[in-house]
Write an enzyme that holds these catalytic residues in place. Structure first.
Site, PDB file in Angstrom:
ATOM      1  N   GLN A   1      -3.698 -11.707  -7.350  1.00  0.00           N
ATOM      2  CA  GLN A   1      -4.130 -11.615  -5.946  1.00  0.00           C
ATOM      3  C   GLN A   1      -5.525 -10.986  -5.863  1.00  0.00           C
ATOM      4  O   GLN A   1      -6.409 -11.479  -5.155  1.00  0.00           O
ATOM      5  CB  GLN A   1      -3.120 -10.774  -5.156  1.00  0.00           C
ATOM      6  CG  GLN A   1      -3.581 -10.388  -3.761  1.00  0.00           C
ATOM      7  CD  GLN A   1      -2.482  -9.716  -2.964  1.00  0.00           C
ATOM      8  OE1 GLN A   1      -1.611 -10.375  -2.437  1.00  0.00           O
ATOM      9  NE2 GLN A   1      -2.522  -8.391  -2.854  1.00  0.00           N
TER      10      GLN A   1
ATOM     11  N   LEU B   1       6.011   1.186   2.734  1.00  0.00           N
ATOM     12  CA  LEU B   1       4.986   1.841   1.913  1.00  0.00           C
ATOM     13  C   LEU B   1       5.603   2.784   0.886  1.00  0.00           C
ATOM     14  O   LEU B   1       6.525   3.536   1.187  1.00  0.00           O
ATOM     15  CB  LEU B   1       4.031   2.601   2.826  1.00  0.00           C
ATOM     16  CG  LEU B   1       3.370   1.743   3.909  1.00  0.00           C
ATOM     17  CD1 LEU B   1       2.442   2.593   4.771  1.00  0.00           C
ATOM     18  CD2 LEU B   1       2.599   0.577   3.299  1.00  0.00           C
TER      19      LEU B   1
ATOM     20  N   ASP C   1       4.363   5.238  -2.876  1.00  0.00           N
ATOM     21  CA  ASP C   1       3.226   6.065  -3.316  1.00  0.00           C
ATOM     22  C   ASP C   1       2.039   5.227  -3.773  1.00  0.00           C
ATOM     23  O   ASP C   1       0.892   5.674  -3.685  1.00  0.00           O
ATOM     24  CB  ASP C   1       3.664   6.991  -4.467  1.00  0.00           C
ATOM     25  CG  ASP C   1       4.543   8.126  -3.955  1.00  0.00           C
ATOM     26  OD1 ASP C   1       4.662   8.266  -2.715  1.00  0.00           O
ATOM     27  OD2 ASP C   1       5.121   8.852  -4.784  1.00  0.00           O
TER      28      ASP C   1
ATOM     29  N   HIS D   1       0.928   2.451  -2.352  1.00  0.00           N
ATOM     30  CA  HIS D   1       0.134   2.158  -1.145  1.00  0.00           C
ATOM     31  C   HIS D   1      -0.634   3.411  -0.693  1.00  0.00           C
ATOM     32  O   HIS D   1      -1.793   3.334  -0.293  1.00  0.00           O
ATOM     33  CB  HIS D   1       1.049   1.746   0.017  1.00  0.00           C
ATOM     34  CG  HIS D   1       1.779   0.463  -0.188  1.00  0.00           C
ATOM     35  ND1 HIS D   1       3.143   0.393  -0.336  1.00  0.00           N
ATOM     36  CD2 HIS D   1       1.326  -0.817  -0.242  1.00  0.00           C
ATOM     37  CE1 HIS D   1       3.514  -0.874  -0.464  1.00  0.00           C
ATOM     38  NE2 HIS D   1       2.432  -1.628  -0.428  1.00  0.00           N
TER      39      HIS D   1
ATOM     40  N   LYS E   1      -1.718  -3.959  -9.489  1.00  0.00           N
ATOM     41  CA  LYS E   1      -0.391  -4.530  -9.808  1.00  0.00           C
ATOM     42  C   LYS E   1      -0.358  -6.025  -9.480  1.00  0.00           C
ATOM     43  O   LYS E   1       0.166  -6.823 -10.243  1.00  0.00           O
ATOM     44  CB  LYS E   1       0.715  -3.804  -9.050  1.00  0.00           C
ATOM     45  CG  LYS E   1       2.051  -4.046  -9.705  1.00  0.00           C
ATOM     46  CD  LYS E   1       3.177  -3.821  -8.785  1.00  0.00           C
ATOM     47  CE  LYS E   1       3.710  -5.154  -8.354  1.00  0.00           C
ATOM     48  NZ  LYS E   1       4.318  -5.184  -7.083  1.00  0.00           N
TER      49      LYS E   1
HETATM   50  O1  PAF Z   1      -0.351  -7.368  -1.293  1.00  0.00           O
HETATM   51  C1  PAF Z   1       0.148  -7.491  -0.167  1.00  0.00           C
HETATM   52  O2  PAF Z   1       0.887  -6.614   0.311  1.00  0.00           O
HETATM   53  C2  PAF Z   1      -0.131  -8.750   0.632  1.00  0.00           C
HETATM   54  O3  PAF Z   1      -0.228  -9.865  -0.192  1.00  0.00           O
HETATM   55  C3  PAF Z   1      -1.370  -8.621   1.534  1.00  0.00           C
HETATM   56  C4  PAF Z   1      -2.630  -8.439   0.714  1.00  0.00           C
HETATM   57  C5  PAF Z   1      -1.201  -7.455   2.480  1.00  0.00           C
HETATM   58  C6  PAF Z   1      -1.548  -9.903   2.355  1.00  0.00           C
HETATM   59  O4  PAF Z   1      -0.455 -10.139   3.166  1.00  0.00           O
END
Ligand code: PAF
Length: 282
Positions: free
Chosen positions: A155, A33, A35, A37, A151
Site C-alpha cells: 500500500q 486504533l 498502538d 496507529h 506493515k
Molecule cells: O491502511 C488503511 O487503514 C487503509 O487502507 C487506508 C489507507 C486508511 C485507506 O482506506
C-alpha cells in the site's frame, strides 16, 4: 480534538489553520486504533503543527467476500485514544459523505503498476479502492505530510507511486511496523485470531526473518527460500497466500543483483488474513 463528519466543515477549519502558515500532518485510518496507529499520530505530531486523523471503513477497497460489514467499528474508544495521543482533528465521514453518487459510478484512481501482485493478486480491486479513497482524503485534508505504516508495505509503495505520478503535493512518510511482545505485527484483524492459533501465528514473521537472513548471508535461490518458508508456515497449520522476495522499490520479483530487497508474506488463519514484511539492504 475537533470532530467533523462533513467535507465542508473540516475544510473550513483547516483552511484557517493553513492561512496562519501552519503545517498539516495527516494519518488516514479505518479506525479500531491500536498502538501502531497511535505511533503514526505521534510521528505526525513531531513534524507538523496540526494533526488530522480520518476514520472511514472504505467499502471500495473490500472485495465482495471480505469483512467490510464485520470490520471492527470502535468509534468512542478510538476518539479517546486519539485525544490522548494529541490528535487535533478527526474526520469521520459516513458513506454518503464520501461517495454521494454511490460506489458504482465513483470516479476512480488507478495505479496500473504494483497493484495486481502480492495482496493485489488475491484482492482484485483492493488497491484501486485504496488509491481512490486516499486521493479523495488528500483532496479534502490537503496535508503537507501523510504518514502510513510499513506493515502495509505494498500500500505504501503504491501510494508513493500515485503521489509521484499525479504530482500530488504531499510528502509521504512511513512508520515502522508496531509489534506485539512476541513479534506479531499489530493489526485490527488480529482480533480474528483464535486462542489456539495465537501462539503459532508468529511463524509468518519468523519465516520472513529466516528468508531475509539467508539472503543477507548470500543465498540468491529466491524460489527455494520461498518454498522452504511456505513449508514452515503450512507445517504450523496455516494456509499460504504468498511468500516472496521482491525488489523493495518496484515490487518485481527479486533479481540477483538487487541491493534493496523486501520479503513479504500473507497467510490465512481460520478467520484472518495476516500480512508481514521485512526489508534488507545488501
Ligand atoms: O491502511 C488503511 O487503514 C487503509 O487502507 C487506508 C489507507 C486508511 C485507506 O482506506
Amino acid at each position: 480534538m475537533k470532530v467533523f463528519h462533513t467535507v465542508s466543515g473540516l475544510r473550513d477549519d483547516l483552511n484557517k489553520e493553513r492561512q496562519q502558515g501552519l503545517r498539516v500532518g495527516f494519518v488516514p485510518t479505518m479506525g479500531n486504533l491500536h498502538d501502531g496507529h497511535l505511533a503514526l499520530i505521534k510521528q505526525a505530531r513531531q513534524s507538523n503543527d496540526v494533526v488530522v486523523c480520518s476514520i472511514f471503513v472504505n467499502a471500495l477497497q473490500f472485495g465482495l467476500n471480505e469483512d467490510w460489514d464485520k470490520y471492527p467499528r470502535t468509534y468512542q474508544n478510538d476518539c479517546d485514544k486519539l485525544r490522548a495521543a494529541g490528535c487535533d482533528y478527526l474526520f469521520h465521514p459516513d458513506d454518503i459523505e464520501m461517495y454521494p453518487n454511490g460506489l458504482d459510478t465513483q470516479s476512480r484512481v488507478i495505479c496500473p503498476t504494483m497493484t495486481d501482485v502480492l495482496c493485489g493478486a488475491s484482492r482484485p480491486g483492493h488497491f484501486e479502492g485504496v488509491t481512490t479513497v486516499v486521493s479523495k482524503l488528500f483532496n479534502i485534508v490537503q496535508p503537507d505530510e501523510a504518514i502510513f505504516g510499513i506493515k502495509d508495505y505494498q500500500q505504501l509503495a503504491v501510494i508513493r507511486r500515485m503521489v509521484q505520478d499525479l504530482c500530488m503535493p504531499v510528502l509521504i512518510s512511513s512508520a515502522p511496523i508496531h509489534r506485539e511482545t512476541d513479534g506479531l505485527a499489530m493489526s485490527s484483524r488480529n482480533r480474528y485470531i483464535t486462542a489456539e492459533e495465537r501462539p503459532l501465528v508468529t511463524v509468518l514473521k519468523d519465516s520472513l526473518e529466516w528468508m531475509a537472513g539467508e539472503i543477507q548471508s548470500g543465498s540468491r535461490d529466491f524460489s527455494g527460500l520461498e518454498e522452504a518458508a511456505k513449508a514452515r508456515i503450512i507445517a504450523a497449520g496455516f494456509k499460504i497466500d504468498y511468500v516472496t522476495a521482491c525488489n523493495s522499490k518496484t515490487l518485481d520479483l527479486a533479481a540477483h543483483d538487487d541491493m534493496e530487497i523486501t520479503v513479504l508474506g500473507a497467510m490465512f488463519t481460520d478467520a484472518a488474513r495476516l500480512i508481514d514484511n521485512l526489508s534488507i539492504t545488501l
